[in-house]
Design a protein around this motif. Structure first.
Motif, PDB file in Angstrom:
ATOM      1  N   UNK A 185       0.834  -1.162  -0.029  1.00  0.00           N
ATOM      2  CA  UNK A 185       0.049  -0.123  -0.024  1.00  0.00           C
ATOM      3  C   UNK A 185       1.016   1.130   0.096  1.00  0.00           C
ATOM      4  N   UNK A 186       0.030   2.549   0.157  1.00  0.00           N
ATOM      5  CA  UNK A 186       0.957   3.769  -0.305  1.00  0.00           C
ATOM      6  C   UNK A 186       1.392   4.084   1.055  1.00  0.00           C
ATOM      7  N   UNK A 187       2.657   4.833   1.172  1.00  0.00           N
ATOM      8  CA  UNK A 187       3.350   5.237   2.389  1.00  0.00           C
ATOM      9  C   UNK A 187       4.375   6.353   1.821  1.00  0.00           C
ATOM     10  N   UNK A 188       5.796   5.941   1.744  1.00  0.00           N
ATOM     11  CA  UNK A 188       6.718   7.000   1.561  1.00  0.00           C
ATOM     12  C   UNK A 188       6.304   7.458   0.073  1.00  0.00           C
ATOM     13  N   UNK A 189       5.991   6.663  -0.766  1.00  0.00           N
ATOM     14  CA  UNK A 189       5.334   6.835  -2.033  1.00  0.00           C
ATOM     15  C   UNK A 189       4.211   6.266  -2.271  1.00  0.00           C
ATOM     16  N   UNK A 190       3.609   6.277  -3.589  1.00  0.00           N
ATOM     17  CA  UNK A 190       2.579   5.540  -3.922  1.00  0.00           C
ATOM     18  C   UNK A 190       2.813   4.091  -4.389  1.00  0.00           C
ATOM     19  N   UNK A 191       4.118   3.792  -4.528  1.00  0.00           N
ATOM     20  CA  UNK A 191       4.618   2.715  -5.394  1.00  0.00           C
ATOM     21  C   UNK A 191       5.585   2.012  -4.529  1.00  0.00           C
ATOM     22  N   UNK A 212       2.196   9.646   1.506  1.00  0.00           N
ATOM     23  CA  UNK A 212       0.852   9.091   2.063  1.00  0.00           C
ATOM     24  C   UNK A 212       1.016   8.914   3.730  1.00  0.00           C
ATOM     25  N   UNK A 213       0.999  10.016   4.513  1.00  0.00           N
ATOM     26  CA  UNK A 213       1.257   9.773   5.880  1.00  0.00           C
ATOM     27  C   UNK A 213       0.071   9.085   6.498  1.00  0.00           C
ATOM     28  N   UNK A 214      -1.037   9.343   6.112  1.00  0.00           N
ATOM     29  CA  UNK A 214      -2.079   8.481   6.666  1.00  0.00           C
ATOM     30  C   UNK A 214      -2.393   7.217   6.463  1.00  0.00           C
ATOM     31  N   UNK A 215      -1.751   6.627   5.218  1.00  0.00           N
ATOM     32  CA  UNK A 215      -1.841   5.185   5.119  1.00  0.00           C
ATOM     33  C   UNK A 215      -0.399   4.366   5.363  1.00  0.00           C
ATOM     34  N   UNK A 216       0.423   5.018   5.602  1.00  0.00           N
ATOM     35  CA  UNK A 216       1.852   4.485   5.692  1.00  0.00           C
ATOM     36  C   UNK A 216       2.032   3.638   6.943  1.00  0.00           C
ATOM     37  N   UNK A 217       1.360   3.880   8.078  1.00  0.00           N
ATOM     38  CA  UNK A 217       1.244   2.820   8.989  1.00  0.00           C
ATOM     39  C   UNK A 217       0.485   1.485   8.707  1.00  0.00           C
ATOM     40  N   UNK A 218      -0.466   1.580   7.855  1.00  0.00           N
ATOM     41  CA  UNK A 218      -0.979   0.420   7.516  1.00  0.00           C
ATOM     42  C   UNK A 218      -0.181  -0.535   6.430  1.00  0.00           C
ATOM     43  N   UNK A 219       0.445   0.174   5.701  1.00  0.00           N
ATOM     44  CA  UNK A 219       1.658  -0.542   5.050  1.00  0.00           C
ATOM     45  C   UNK A 219       2.672  -0.990   5.682  1.00  0.00           C
ATOM     46  N   UNK A 220       3.160  -0.634   6.726  1.00  0.00           N
ATOM     47  CA  UNK A 220       4.168  -1.220   7.622  1.00  0.00           C
ATOM     48  C   UNK A 220       3.476  -2.426   8.405  1.00  0.00           C
ATOM     49  N   UNK A 221       2.084  -2.376   8.541  1.00  0.00           N
ATOM     50  CA  UNK A 221       1.771  -3.474   9.356  1.00  0.00           C
ATOM     51  C   UNK A 221       1.763  -4.797   8.383  1.00  0.00           C
ATOM     52  N   UNK A 222       1.937  -4.813   7.040  1.00  0.00           N
ATOM     53  CA  UNK A 222       2.162  -5.848   6.382  1.00  0.00           C
ATOM     54  C   UNK A 222       3.652  -6.462   6.419  1.00  0.00           C
ATOM     55  N   UNK A 225       9.242   2.179  14.715  1.00  0.00           N
ATOM     56  CA  UNK A 225       9.019   3.196  13.617  1.00  0.00           C
ATOM     57  C   UNK A 225       7.477   3.320  13.224  1.00  0.00           C
ATOM     58  N   UNK A 226       7.123   2.010  12.921  1.00  0.00           N
ATOM     59  CA  UNK A 226       5.734   1.906  12.742  1.00  0.00           C
ATOM     60  C   UNK A 226       4.650   2.784  13.717  1.00  0.00           C
TER      61      UNK A 226
END
Length: 306
Positions: A174-180, A211-221, A248-249
């Motif tokens: 998912x999106x985080x530091x970038x969308x890709x 995408x700071x609002x989605x970044x934590x969810x990406x790190x959950x993976x 950090x997550x």
């Protein structure tokens, strides 16, 4: 794992900014380069090596290639860009020149974004060169001279690279530091490459494409696919462990929830950084706040916001 003692506990020879490939797990080597403190990783199998990220210019990549050849672990048979920023993808052309038309893998969003990122990066460095108030990067001419080569093997959610006796997994969290951003997993060695979803030597970089609002969810993976024994390679800095990644997550999660709280209370975006306590230096969070405010749905904002 952010100290020499912790690094040695996993068998990783801690050496700051040492451009030699060091084996952090079975046939997984990491070199840490002082320009941008960026990591380049080699993953070996019976069919050859995959290089993950290619450094910041063609000239810099040629230094990496020389280091890889000195290692003597095999020929490069594949390239992976963890995302589209130039310090991870501008070396693609040099690797193609050295090893032929090897496939370049990336998430489809990264491949789509790289031309725009490349154009803006070259323009920014060109502008710095003529601005008397800017200190020019002494290697900026390398960036200007670099021919940008785009990834030609893309995926949307998951892909696997076959090295014969081992598989390398590419995962889109998912999106985080970038969308890709993508994750690179070497299951048999219990290694995870995080790209710039994690940084060890500086706070996570939040830019205008983050995408700071989605970044934590990406790190959950990432966390769901690692254990206390996993070796995790961030985009910049020394190798870390799952405890570091979880910390950090949670810090990035605090940033997201603080932005959500401030917007919900109607704090103007230009006052947001000063209005709260943050887990990272405040000067690094202005863009994060602006991006977060933009990304929140209207229902989670209260006027006045600007």
């Amino acid at each position: 794992m952010n100290s020499p003692a912790a690094a040695e506990a996993t068998g990783y020879a801690y050496c700051r900014l040492m451009p030699d490939f060091l084996e952090v797990a079975d046939r997984v080597w990491v070199a840490r380069y002082d320009w941008f403190d960026v990591n380049v990783t080699l993953i070996g199998g019976e069919r050859g090596l995959v290089v993950v990220d290619t450094h910041s210019s063609s000239a810099a990549a040629r230094e990496v290639i020389a280091d890889a050849r000195r290692l003597g672990a095999g020929e490069i048979v594949g390239i992976v860009n963890t995302h589209a920023h130039f310090d991870h993808a501008f070396g693609n052309h040099a690797f193609r020149a050295a090893y032929g038309p090897v496939p370049i893998h990336a998430h489809e969003n990264a491949a789509e974004e790289l031309p725009g990122f490349a154009e803006r990066t070259k323009q920014e460095y060109a502008d710095d060169a003529v601005d008397p108030n800017e200190i020019s990067d002494p290697r900026r001419d390398e960036i200007a001279a670099t021919e940008v080569v785009l990834p030609d093997h893309t995926f949307s959610s998951v892909a696997a690279l076959d090295l014969g006796d081992r598989a390398v997994e590419l995962l889109y969290p998912g999106r985080g530091h970038t969308s890709g951003d993508l994750l690179v997993r070497v299951p048999d060695a219990d290694v995870m490459l995080a790209g710039d979803l994690l940084e060890e030597s500086a706070p996570p970089a939040v830019g205008r494409d983050s995408w700071p609002m989605e970044w934590p969810l990406s790190l959950d993976m990432l966390l769901s696919l690692t254990t206390s024994r996993s070796v995790i390679v961030p985009g910049h800095g020394t190798v870390v462990d799952r405890d570091f990644a979880e910390l950090q997550r949670n810090q990035i999660g605090i940033v997201a929830e603080t932005i959500r709280d401030l917007a919900g209370r109607g704090v103007p975006v230009d006052q947001a950084v000063a209005a709260a306590d943050w887990p990272f230096p405040a000067e690094s969070l202005e863009i994060a706040c602006r991006r977060g405010y933009e990304q929140l749905p209207r229902s989670q904002k209260r006027l006045p916001l600007i």
